[in-house]
Design a protein around this motif. Structure first.
Motif, PDB file in Angstrom:
ATOM      1  N   TYR A  48      -0.921  19.741   7.449  1.00  0.00           N
ATOM      2  CA  TYR A  48      -0.538  19.525   6.048  1.00  0.00           C
ATOM      3  C   TYR A  48      -1.775  19.407   5.168  1.00  0.00           C
ATOM      4  N   ARG A  49      -2.743  18.630   5.639  1.00  0.00           N
ATOM      5  CA  ARG A  49      -3.950  18.443   4.833  1.00  0.00           C
ATOM      6  C   ARG A  49      -4.754  19.722   4.696  1.00  0.00           C
ATOM      7  N   ALA A  50      -4.773  20.502   5.775  1.00  0.00           N
ATOM      8  CA  ALA A  50      -5.491  21.777   5.692  1.00  0.00           C
ATOM      9  C   ALA A  50      -4.907  22.599   4.558  1.00  0.00           C
ATOM     10  N   LEU A  51      -3.588  22.608   4.473  1.00  0.00           N
ATOM     11  CA  LEU A  51      -2.935  23.379   3.413  1.00  0.00           C
ATOM     12  C   LEU A  51      -3.167  22.749   2.053  1.00  0.00           C
ATOM     13  N   ALA A  52      -3.163  21.428   2.016  1.00  0.00           N
ATOM     14  CA  ALA A  52      -3.295  20.748   0.728  1.00  0.00           C
ATOM     15  C   ALA A  52      -4.717  20.845   0.181  1.00  0.00           C
ATOM     16  N   ASP A  53      -5.690  20.887   1.094  1.00  0.00           N
ATOM     17  CA  ASP A  53      -7.086  20.848   0.661  1.00  0.00           C
ATOM     18  C   ASP A  53      -7.570  22.154   0.050  1.00  0.00           C
ATOM     19  N   VAL A  54      -6.931  23.237   0.398  1.00  0.00           N
ATOM     20  CA  VAL A  54      -7.436  24.526  -0.056  1.00  0.00           C
ATOM     21  C   VAL A  54      -6.559  25.053  -1.177  1.00  0.00           C
ATOM     22  N   LYS A  55      -7.147  25.798  -2.072  1.00  0.00           N
ATOM     23  CA  LYS A  55      -6.371  26.356  -3.176  1.00  0.00           C
ATOM     24  C   LYS A  55      -5.559  27.564  -2.708  1.00  0.00           C
ATOM     25  N   ALA A  56      -6.197  28.472  -1.940  1.00  0.00           N
ATOM     26  CA  ALA A  56      -5.538  29.716  -1.558  1.00  0.00           C
ATOM     27  C   ALA A  56      -4.701  29.546  -0.288  1.00  0.00           C
ATOM     28  N   PRO A  57      -3.677  30.356  -0.160  1.00  0.00           N
ATOM     29  CA  PRO A  57      -2.851  30.332   1.042  1.00  0.00           C
ATOM     30  C   PRO A  57      -3.675  30.669   2.287  1.00  0.00           C
ATOM     31  N   LEU A  58      -3.373  29.994   3.384  1.00  0.00           N
ATOM     32  CA  LEU A  58      -4.157  30.150   4.608  1.00  0.00           C
ATOM     33  C   LEU A  58      -3.378  30.873   5.697  1.00  0.00           C
ATOM     34  N   MET A  75       0.820  -1.215   0.000  1.00  0.00           N
ATOM     35  CA  MET A  75       0.000   0.000   0.000  1.00  0.00           C
ATOM     36  C   MET A  75       0.847   1.255   0.000  1.00  0.00           C
ATOM     37  N   LYS A  76       0.342   2.279  -0.712  1.00  0.00           N
ATOM     38  CA  LYS A  76       1.134   3.486  -0.963  1.00  0.00           C
ATOM     39  C   LYS A  76       1.228   4.387   0.265  1.00  0.00           C
ATOM     40  N   GLU A  77       2.381   4.977   0.403  1.00  0.00           N
ATOM     41  CA  GLU A  77       2.579   5.946   1.487  1.00  0.00           C
ATOM     42  C   GLU A  77       1.883   7.251   1.109  1.00  0.00           C
ATOM     43  N   SER A  78       1.230   7.861   2.045  1.00  0.00           N
ATOM     44  CA  SER A  78       0.517   9.097   1.714  1.00  0.00           C
ATOM     45  C   SER A  78       1.509  10.234   1.490  1.00  0.00           C
ATOM     46  N   ILE A  79       1.013  11.222   0.769  1.00  0.00           N
ATOM     47  CA  ILE A  79       1.855  12.354   0.394  1.00  0.00           C
ATOM     48  C   ILE A  79       2.396  13.110   1.601  1.00  0.00           C
ATOM     49  N   GLU A  80       1.562  13.230   2.630  1.00  0.00           N
ATOM     50  CA  GLU A  80       2.016  14.002   3.798  1.00  0.00           C
ATOM     51  C   GLU A  80       3.050  13.223   4.611  1.00  0.00           C
TER      52      GLU A  80
END
Ligand SMILES: [Zn+2]
Ligand SMILES: [Zn+2]
Ligand SMILES: [Zn+2]
Ligand SMILES: [Zn+2]
Lengths: 137, 137
Positions: B25-35, B1-6
DNA sequence: CCCTATTTGCGAATTATTCGCAAATAGGGT
DNA sequence: ACCCTATTTGCGAATAATTCGCAAATAGGG
């Protein structure tokens, strides 16, 4: 007798000429590097901090000053003299101005590929590096 | 099974893989705009705010994320995917990415005229304008 | 000099960011 | 899988930054 530069700046935009505004203007004019609101508050102890914040906002809206974002994350302000940008040392925070920003090619290319924009009204560009004395160590 | 990106991002830099780091990490990855840090704090209620701030700093140092300064003055963060910049609407804050930043000409010109610098390590470039829907009104 | 719309100072509220430290836990070694 | 320890987290509270409301001060036109 000649009108002072800060009076001129305020008068030209129909703003009232007040002590605090003159003090903040001079704080910005006297220093080479862009200042934070707090730096101005502490240098100009005579002016209340709420007034400093209000004045800086006013200056930005009126086009007298503009916001500058260096690496740290604190908003800085400088007089909106003309088109120049900054070279900032990431170690010691030294700031040097530079001119000759020809960003048109980049921005027209960006516009050409944009799905949502058709006008660019302004830009910010900051260069970061190590100054000579910091890179020596 | 593949290792997740984060997991990969953290492991590759020798950082411990923890729940909070994955969440941020996911919060940043999920959104398009900088947070902003606060936006992440409020979206990911499970993670303490001190941890969010610490994690973001860590990500920046490790090169996983980088700071972005849009007009407002709030520091924002985004994953350090690759060389892209932003076109931001000054009215509604919409953000669109753009690529093709050829800033070398500008920066070498700046270096050539500099008295204190001989290296540039990074830069930030932000374009501002009105998005199509805002300019219609 | 007077009058009024603006601006300021003050005190206090918000909001953002950072700290210290004890409890939780990731990951290497067994 | 279980221990052990260095790291990391959560919590509570401190600190710093920014904003507010309102009464008092004042700039500038008449
Ligand atoms: Zn330096
Ligand atoms: Zn420019
Ligand atoms: Zn818009
Ligand atoms: Zn670039």
């Amino acid at each position: 007798m000649k009108e002072s530069i800060e009076h001129k700046a305020l008068r030209e935009r129909g703003l009232r000429i007040t002590q605090p505004r003159i003090v903040v203007y001079r704080a910005l004019a006297d220093v080479k590097a862009p200042l934070t609101a707090q730096e101005i508050v502490h240098s100009a102890r005579l002016v209340d901090q709420a007034t400093v914040y209000r004045t800086l906002e006013l200056f930005v809206e009126a086009g007298i000053a503009r916001k500058v974002n260096l690496q740290s994350g604190l908003v800085r302000y400088e007089l909106n003299s003309d088109d120049h940008h900054h070279l900032t040392c990431t170690r010691c925070e030294r700031v040097e101005d530079f001119r000759g920003c020809h960003v048109e090619k980049i921005s027209s290319h960006a516009l050409a590929h944009s799905r949502f924009f058709s006008t660019i009204t302004s830009h910010s560009l900051e260069l970061f590096g190590l100054c000579n004395s910091c890179s020596r160590t």
